[in-house]
Design an enzyme around this catalytic site. Structure first.
Site, PDB file in Angstrom:
ATOM      1  N   ASP A 190       0.854  -1.196   0.000  1.00 16.52           N
ATOM      2  CA  ASP A 190       0.000   0.000   0.000  1.00 16.52           C
ATOM      3  C   ASP A 190       0.885   1.239   0.000  1.00 16.52           C
ATOM      4  O   ASP A 190       1.383   1.666   1.036  1.00 16.52           O
ATOM      5  CB  ASP A 190      -0.913   0.012   1.223  1.00 16.52           C
ATOM      6  CG  ASP A 190      -1.932   1.149   1.180  1.00 16.52           C
ATOM      7  OD1 ASP A 190      -1.728   2.108   0.409  1.00 16.52           O
ATOM      8  OD2 ASP A 190      -2.929   1.080   1.924  1.00 16.52           O
ATOM      9  N   HIS A 195       0.558   7.899   3.918  1.00 17.74           N
ATOM     10  CA  HIS A 195       1.234   7.207   5.007  1.00 17.74           C
ATOM     11  C   HIS A 195       2.740   7.483   5.045  1.00 17.74           C
ATOM     12  O   HIS A 195       3.443   6.912   5.886  1.00 17.74           O
ATOM     13  CB  HIS A 195       0.989   5.705   4.890  1.00 17.74           C
ATOM     14  CG  HIS A 195      -0.458   5.344   4.801  1.00 17.74           C
ATOM     15  ND1 HIS A 195      -1.338   5.532   5.845  1.00 17.74           N
ATOM     16  CD2 HIS A 195      -1.194   4.841   3.775  1.00 17.74           C
ATOM     17  CE1 HIS A 195      -2.550   5.128   5.479  1.00 17.74           C
ATOM     18  NE2 HIS A 195      -2.490   4.713   4.227  1.00 17.74           N
ATOM     19  N   ILE A 210      -0.253   9.120   8.658  1.00 19.60           N
ATOM     20  CA  ILE A 210      -0.959   8.200   9.545  1.00 19.60           C
ATOM     21  C   ILE A 210      -0.591   6.754   9.226  1.00 19.60           C
ATOM     22  O   ILE A 210      -0.100   6.437   8.148  1.00 19.60           O
ATOM     23  CB  ILE A 210      -2.487   8.388   9.458  1.00 19.60           C
ATOM     24  CG1 ILE A 210      -2.982   8.105   8.031  1.00 19.60           C
ATOM     25  CG2 ILE A 210      -2.883   9.779   9.916  1.00 19.60           C
ATOM     26  CD1 ILE A 210      -4.487   8.122   7.889  1.00 19.60           C
ATOM     27  N   GLY A 213      -4.683   1.615   8.112  1.00 19.27           N
ATOM     28  CA  GLY A 213      -5.705   0.957   8.924  1.00 19.27           C
ATOM     29  C   GLY A 213      -5.475  -0.540   9.035  1.00 19.27           C
ATOM     30  O   GLY A 213      -5.680  -1.134  10.101  1.00 19.27           O
TER      31      GLY A 213
END
Length: 286
Positions: A190, A195, A210, A213
């Site tokens: 990903d 990120h 961040i 998830g």
């Protein structure tokens, strides 16, 4: 605008995803495991010669992923407003430490919540071992297409939410994520700059990049098996949850659990901010 019939019938390519022991270790390092290199539990997923070495079950989330297909113009989706709402995984057989899995993705449902209220898109990915034909795992996701309601599609049935017990959790497990976790986890597939790139994160309204998830999901799955399965990570057979808030790398994820036999209800919160980041969780151990 969404064309319901076309999107439901959308064909996804069959993907043969080969991975090695190196990839298996990289996934575990991306969750933050290995920060305690003398801990046998960490070594079982980060050192190929360790006794009981194997692949973490949650690694199925990054195998055979068809990519961010919603960005394609023919989907009719406002991809900039799509959020990852829910995720589940079911292990039908142990995930090999290396090999090739063949995956097939399909859309299983589209719910029209109404004009200005968005749409829910349910998808499912089945993965089989190319060498044996064994069904290894099924991964399901719910995407919340915030900008795409009001297309005239069905209003249900909506997937039910797992109830949470009342009162204090029976067991809690704290896991501090490394500051660089997102930079490692992204190497499992990903590469969303949200990120990694501080400028992109700022544009999205975050003070810094961040954590993925699905990385937080992996941390919770590890925590559950450490707390309730005597550290046997392969005991995890099913996991489902809702994403409720992002985690910043370096924060401590506290997984709170209530056990009822083989079933575990759980949620996870960031200790430093006292914010629930995963909710309505259900795990099954075997």
């Amino acid at each position: 605008m969404i064309n319901y019939d076309e999107l439901m019938a959308r064909e996804f390519p069959v993907i043969a995803h080969s991975y090695t022991i190196k990839d298996t270790i990289l996934y575990a390092l991306g969750l933050g495991l290995g920060t305690d290199p003398l801990n046998p539990a960490h070594l079982r997923v980060t050192y190929e010669r360790a006794e009981g070495f194997g692949a973490l079950p949650a690694m199925v989330n990054v195998i055979g992923y068809p990519g961010f297909w919603a960005i394609q113009p023919d989907t009719g989706l406002t991809w900039q407003k799509i959020l990852h709402g829910e995720q589940s995984l079911t292990l039908h057989a142990p995930l090999p430490a290396e090999g090739t899995l063949v995956s097939q993705t399909k859309i299983t449902g589209i719910i029209d919540k109404g004009e200005g209220k968005g749409a829910l898109i349910y998808s499912e990915r089945a993965m089989t071992d190319q060498a044996t034909g064994t069904l290894i795992a099924t991964v399901s996701s719910t995407s919340f297409a915030r900008g795409d309601g009001g297309f005239g599609g069905p209003s249900g049935p909506v997937k039910s939410v797992q109830p949470m017990p009342e009162g204090e959790p029976e067991v809690s497990y704290d896991f501090r994520t490394p500051e660089g976790a997102a930079l490692i986890y992204r190497l499992s597939g990903d590469f969303n700059p949200l990120h990694a790139d501080p400028a992109v994160a700022a544009q999205a309204g975050f003070k810094r990049p961040i954590l993925h998830g699905l990385c937080t999901l992996g941390v919770a799955s590890w925590s559950i098996t450490q707390a309730l399965a005597a550290g046997d990570f392969a005991a995890l057979k099913h996991l489902e949850l809702r994403f409720t808030s992002p985690v910043y790398p370096g924060e401590t994820v506290r997984t709170e659990m209530w056990r009822d036999g083989a079933e575990v209800r759980f949620r996870a919160r960031v200790v430093e901010r006292d914010v629930v980041v995963l909710n309505n969780g259900l795990a099954r151990l075997g």
